[in-house]
Design a protein around this motif. Structure first.
Motif, PDB file in Angstrom:
ATOM      1  N   ILE A   1      79.673 -17.846 -48.345  1.00 27.18           N
ATOM      2  CA  ILE A   1      80.241 -19.017 -49.031  1.00 27.18           C
ATOM      3  C   ILE A   1      81.650 -18.724 -49.543  1.00 27.18           C
ATOM      4  N   ALA A   2      81.925 -17.443 -49.755  1.00 27.12           N
ATOM      5  CA  ALA A   2      83.277 -17.074 -50.190  1.00 27.12           C
ATOM      6  C   ALA A   2      84.298 -17.300 -49.080  1.00 27.12           C
ATOM      7  N   GLN A   3      83.824 -17.376 -47.825  1.00 24.51           N
ATOM      8  CA  GLN A   3      84.742 -17.579 -46.698  1.00 24.51           C
ATOM      9  C   GLN A   3      84.990 -19.065 -46.417  1.00 24.51           C
ATOM     10  N   LEU A   4      84.263 -19.937 -47.109  1.00 25.12           N
ATOM     11  CA  LEU A   4      84.345 -21.363 -46.817  1.00 25.12           C
ATOM     12  C   LEU A   4      85.354 -22.062 -47.732  1.00 25.12           C
ATOM     13  N   SER A   5      85.912 -23.144 -47.216  1.00 22.74           N
ATOM     14  CA  SER A   5      86.823 -23.975 -48.011  1.00 22.74           C
ATOM     15  C   SER A   5      86.057 -25.208 -48.476  1.00 22.74           C
ATOM     16  N   LEU A   6      85.432 -25.071 -49.655  1.00 23.01           N
ATOM     17  CA  LEU A   6      84.646 -26.167 -50.208  1.00 23.01           C
ATOM     18  C   LEU A   6      85.478 -26.962 -51.204  1.00 23.01           C
ATOM     19  N   PRO A   7      85.174 -28.236 -51.374  1.00 23.10           N
ATOM     20  CA  PRO A   7      85.937 -29.060 -52.338  1.00 23.10           C
ATOM     21  C   PRO A   7      85.854 -28.446 -53.736  1.00 23.10           C
ATOM     22  N   PRO A   8      86.973 -28.262 -54.415  1.00 21.92           N
ATOM     23  CA  PRO A   8      86.933 -27.675 -55.759  1.00 21.92           C
ATOM     24  C   PRO A   8      86.262 -28.609 -56.757  1.00 21.92           C
TER      25      PRO A   8
ATOM     26  N   GLY B   1      77.525 -29.869 -54.768  1.00 21.01           N
ATOM     27  CA  GLY B   1      77.680 -29.681 -53.327  1.00 21.01           C
ATOM     28  C   GLY B   1      77.667 -28.215 -52.947  1.00 21.01           C
ATOM     29  N   ARG B   2      78.316 -27.385 -53.795  1.00 23.70           N
ATOM     30  CA  ARG B   2      78.320 -25.940 -53.513  1.00 23.70           C
ATOM     31  C   ARG B   2      76.908 -25.377 -53.554  1.00 23.70           C
ATOM     32  N   ASN B   3      76.118 -25.816 -54.523  1.00 23.29           N
ATOM     33  CA  ASN B   3      74.745 -25.321 -54.626  1.00 23.29           C
ATOM     34  C   ASN B   3      73.908 -25.742 -53.420  1.00 23.29           C
ATOM     35  N   GLN B   4      74.149 -26.963 -52.908  1.00 22.74           N
ATOM     36  CA  GLN B   4      73.435 -27.413 -51.719  1.00 22.74           C
ATOM     37  C   GLN B   4      73.761 -26.524 -50.525  1.00 22.74           C
ATOM     38  N   VAL B   5      75.019 -26.226 -50.354  1.00 26.33           N
ATOM     39  CA  VAL B   5      75.434 -25.379 -49.231  1.00 26.33           C
ATOM     40  C   VAL B   5      74.860 -23.967 -49.385  1.00 26.33           C
ATOM     41  N   PHE B   6      74.906 -23.450 -50.599  1.00 20.67           N
ATOM     42  CA  PHE B   6      74.409 -22.087 -50.818  1.00 20.67           C
ATOM     43  C   PHE B   6      72.913 -21.997 -50.501  1.00 20.67           C
ATOM     44  N   ARG B   7      72.156 -23.023 -50.908  1.00 19.37           N
ATOM     45  CA  ARG B   7      70.722 -23.017 -50.629  1.00 19.37           C
ATOM     46  C   ARG B   7      70.468 -22.994 -49.130  1.00 19.37           C
ATOM     47  N   ARG B   8      71.265 -23.719 -48.373  1.00 18.90           N
ATOM     48  CA  ARG B   8      71.108 -23.733 -46.925  1.00 18.90           C
ATOM     49  C   ARG B   8      71.572 -22.430 -46.294  1.00 18.90           C
TER      50      ARG B   8
ATOM     51  N   ALA C   1      75.336 -23.400 -42.182  1.00 18.63           N
ATOM     52  CA  ALA C   1      74.754 -24.334 -43.148  1.00 18.63           C
ATOM     53  C   ALA C   1      75.362 -25.705 -42.928  1.00 18.63           C
ATOM     54  N   ARG C   2      74.537 -26.725 -43.048  1.00 17.77           N
ATOM     55  CA  ARG C   2      75.039 -28.088 -42.944  1.00 17.77           C
ATOM     56  C   ARG C   2      75.902 -28.388 -44.163  1.00 17.77           C
ATOM     57  N   ALA C   3      76.969 -29.078 -43.968  1.00 16.51           N
ATOM     58  CA  ALA C   3      77.884 -29.400 -45.060  1.00 16.51           C
ATOM     59  C   ALA C   3      77.204 -30.323 -46.063  1.00 16.51           C
ATOM     60  N   ALA C   4      77.620 -30.215 -47.309  1.00 13.18           N
ATOM     61  CA  ALA C   4      77.061 -31.079 -48.358  1.00 13.18           C
ATOM     62  C   ALA C   4      77.561 -32.498 -48.186  1.00 13.18           C
TER      63      ALA C   4
ATOM     64  N   ASP D   1      77.155 -34.401 -39.999  1.00  8.98           N
ATOM     65  CA  ASP D   1      76.449 -33.373 -39.237  1.00  8.98           C
ATOM     66  C   ASP D   1      77.298 -32.118 -39.092  1.00  8.98           C
ATOM     67  N   ALA D   2      78.392 -32.058 -39.818  1.00 13.34           N
ATOM     68  CA  ALA D   2      79.273 -30.896 -39.724  1.00 13.34           C
ATOM     69  C   ALA D   2      78.566 -29.659 -40.260  1.00 13.34           C
ATOM     70  N   ASP D   3      78.837 -28.534 -39.634  1.00 20.06           N
ATOM     71  CA  ASP D   3      78.243 -27.262 -40.032  1.00 20.06           C
ATOM     72  C   ASP D   3      79.317 -26.305 -40.510  1.00 20.06           C
ATOM     73  N   HIS D   4      78.933 -25.504 -41.502  1.00 21.08           N
ATOM     74  CA  HIS D   4      79.760 -24.361 -41.870  1.00 21.08           C
ATOM     75  C   HIS D   4      79.253 -23.153 -41.092  1.00 21.08           C
ATOM     76  N   GLN D   5      80.141 -22.338 -40.590  1.00 22.56           N
ATOM     77  CA  GLN D   5      79.762 -21.151 -39.834  1.00 22.56           C
ATOM     78  C   GLN D   5      80.600 -19.963 -40.275  1.00 22.56           C
ATOM     79  N   VAL D   6      79.922 -18.844 -40.504  1.00 19.92           N
ATOM     80  CA  VAL D   6      80.614 -17.601 -40.854  1.00 19.92           C
ATOM     81  C   VAL D   6      79.983 -16.481 -40.034  1.00 19.92           C
ATOM     82  N   THR D   7      80.782 -15.725 -39.315  1.00 21.80           N
ATOM     83  CA  THR D   7      80.298 -14.589 -38.523  1.00 21.80           C
ATOM     84  C   THR D   7      80.412 -13.313 -39.349  1.00 21.80           C
ATOM     85  N   VAL D   8      79.333 -12.541 -39.357  1.00 20.93           N
ATOM     86  CA  VAL D   8      79.290 -11.271 -40.089  1.00 20.93           C
ATOM     87  C   VAL D   8      79.013 -10.152 -39.090  1.00 20.93           C
ATOM     88  N   THR D   9      79.824  -9.115 -39.095  1.00 20.33           N
ATOM     89  CA  THR D   9      79.617  -7.975 -38.206  1.00 20.33           C
ATOM     90  C   THR D   9      78.711  -6.946 -38.881  1.00 20.33           C
TER      91      THR D   9
END
Length: 542
Positions: free
Chosen positions: A237-244, A249-256, A278-281, A290-298
């Motif tokens: 979630i730290a890599q995402l650009s969420l509305p300040p 909304g942030r909690n919804q995304v984090f739960r997903r 995670a599906r966007a809030a 239906d937009a998704d947030h995606q973060v790749t972790v190595t």
């Protein structure tokens, strides 16, 4: 034939295994609709039931395991319980949660979940003669055993239930062979906690009195896969650009993100990278997106996260502390025969590296981390043990010809090594009455009573008119209540042909124990000078 199954109730996953007579080991039992298949590192894909139960307020229905999908967490009228195992021990505050017009605690949810799983297992095997072996933590064995016997089993009157400790079950599940006095370690890193135990196999004269092992050292942490999932979700979630300013909304995304992070953690056990999505809030009053947030972790980022957040350091300190405590009691690292890794978090390569800093890789076992405990419980039900000795005392019942009363004579003593080539007991059987044709063998196991005291001297007896009186309990009655008749439904009968005379020494019996821990009998007809039974199995010993 008795069907024997083992059940391991875990914080994140529950496993049901059956005893496979041909393979000689415990294997998972499919429970279609509620179980899932999960990769387990270098070992085979393993079948587990997610330890989840969801209640619906409107119609009172519930769902189990894989039926509890991620969307239920956000479904109105649905209440999901997860990680309820911690509520059984009573070490944490168990707040009741509203479900419609009632409230349900985590302990009640755990009881319902495991009762339902046992009922499903009973329906799946379709056998009226069912023996269940459930597991309990070593450090809180008594409390878990009482919960299993008094609360979980209440709805399964047709099944027999035994309880063994998780450490012993894990060792048996890994097909270990240890002797009384040997020490081994269990590194149990599950979803909720890290529990490290160094235990010693009990001596034969102590076997059967509760857990099968004695703890030499124990270290636990409130650290598990759930914590690691949260760290991965925070990283994502730290890599995402969420509305300040949109905390909801942030909690919804984090739960997903949490659910996806758990899957990413499993993927990173064998892959170089994984994607957390995670599906966007959706803001109130706006159209669904239906937009998704995606973060790749190595894998490298994941390992660095475990180091930077002190996860690996805490694991290492806990393991070192446990080993130091065992060493202070005379069991150093070189004295630990084998190390069994249990729990999904053991699949993380960086965690395995920590364990192998302390032990020779040859003694570390990791081929069945998710199913070893349940498979071991099924193995114990099927007769497998850590050591080759009998754990309980057994006796044979006969009738005193002079008094007509039952008497018991020792047959096999606890601690007897098996298999036995020479007889463990030789008896001569006499006929009780003239012309007797059939003589039965009634074999009893001395009960190790932990749930009921059978030593009462008085009982209350009620008459048909509603009155009551006290009656004395005879020594013979107390003795009978402290024993379990093992072959009540299928006694082995000796056929006397021609019929025996009263008081005649008619059969000589030789009892042995075979490699499958079965009590066998060889019977000689002393009148006819013939063998009528040759190492005939009577019952399986514990």
């Amino acid at each position: 034939m008795t069907t024997r199954i083992g059940i391991d109730f875990g914080t994140a996953n529950t496993v049901v295994a059956g005893w496979d007579h041909e393979a000689g080991r415990g294997v998972p039992i499919p429970l279609p609709g509620v179980d899932v298949l999960r990769e387990a590192g270098p070992g085979p894909t393993q079948r587990v039931v997610p330890s989840l139960i969801a209640y619906f307020a409107d119609d009172g229905t519930r769902r189990l395991g894989a039926q509890v999908t991620p969307d239920l967490y956000e479904t109105a009228g649905a209440t999901v319980f997860a990680s309820t195992k911690i509520n059984v021990a009573g070490h944490v505050y168990d707040a009741a949660r509203p479900v419609g017009d009632r409230k349900i605690t985590g302990r009640q949810a755990a009881t319902q979940f495991l009762s339902d799983i046992m009922a499903l297992a009973l329906l799946t095997v379709e056998d009226d003669d069912l023996e269940i072996v459930a597991t309990a933590p070593v450090e809180s064995f008594d409390g878990y055993r009482d919960w299993l016997v008094r609360e979980v089993r209440e709805g399964l009157p047709t099944a027999r239930l035994r309880v063994v400790d998780e450490a012993t079950a894990a060792a048996v599940g890994y097909s270990a062979r240890l002797n009384p006095g040997d020490a081994f370690a269990v590194f149990d890193f599950g979803a909720g906690t890290l529990d490290i135990s160094v235990v010693r196999v009990q001596e034969p004269d102590a076997a059967g009195a509760g857990a099968g092992v004695r703890t030499l050292a124990k270290k636990g942490l409130d650290l598990g896969g759930n914590t690691i999932d949260a760290l991965l979700a925070e990283h994502a979630i730290a890599q995402l650009s969420l509305p300040p300013g949109d905390q909801i909304g942030r909690n919804q995304v984090f739960r997903r993100l949490l659910g996806s992070a758990e899957q990413a953690k499993r993927t990173l056990a064998t892959a170089d990278h994984a994607t957390i999505t995670a599906r966007a809030a959706r803001a109130a009053g706006t159209a669904r997106t239906d937009a998704d947030h995606q973060v790749t972790v190595t894998r490298g980022e994941f390992d660095a996260l475990l180091r930077d957040k002190q996860i690996l350091r805490r694991v290492n300190l806990a393991l070192r502390s446990c080993l130091d405590a065992a060493s202070a009691r005379g069991f150093g690292t070189d004295d630990i025969r084998q190390v069994f890794l249990v729990g999904g978090s053991c699949l993380i390569p960086a965690v395995q590296d920590v364990v192998q800093l302390h032990f020779d890789p040859d003694v570390v076992r990791l081929d069945r981390p998710l199913e070893a405990v349940a498979a071991g419980a099924a193995g114990i039900a099927g007769g497998s043990e850590l050591y080759d000795h009998i754990q309980h005392d057994y006796a044979i019942r006969h009738v005193n010809r002079d008094t007509g009363a039952y008497e018991f004579e020792a047959l096999v003593e606890a601690g007897t090594a098996y298999p036995t080539e020479e007889p463990v007991k030789t008896l001569t059987v006499k006929a009780v009455h003239e012309g007797q044709r059939r003589l039965g063998l009634a074999v009893y196991e001395l009960a190790h009573a932990t749930y009921r005291d059978a030593g009462a001297e008085l009982e209350i007896a009620f008459d048909s008119g509603g009155g009551a009186r006290t009656v004395a309990v005879s020594p013979q009655q107390r003795q009978q209540r402290s024993m379990l008749w093992l072959n009540e439904d299928s006694p082995t009968f000796l056929e006397a042909d021609p019929p025996a005379a009263a008081g005649e020494d008619r059969f000589r019996l030789e009892f042995r124990i075979d490699t499958h821990k079965r009590l066998t009998v060889t019977a000689y007809d002393l009148r006819r000078h013939t063998v009528v039974l040759n190492r005939q199995p009577v019952i399986r010993l514990a």
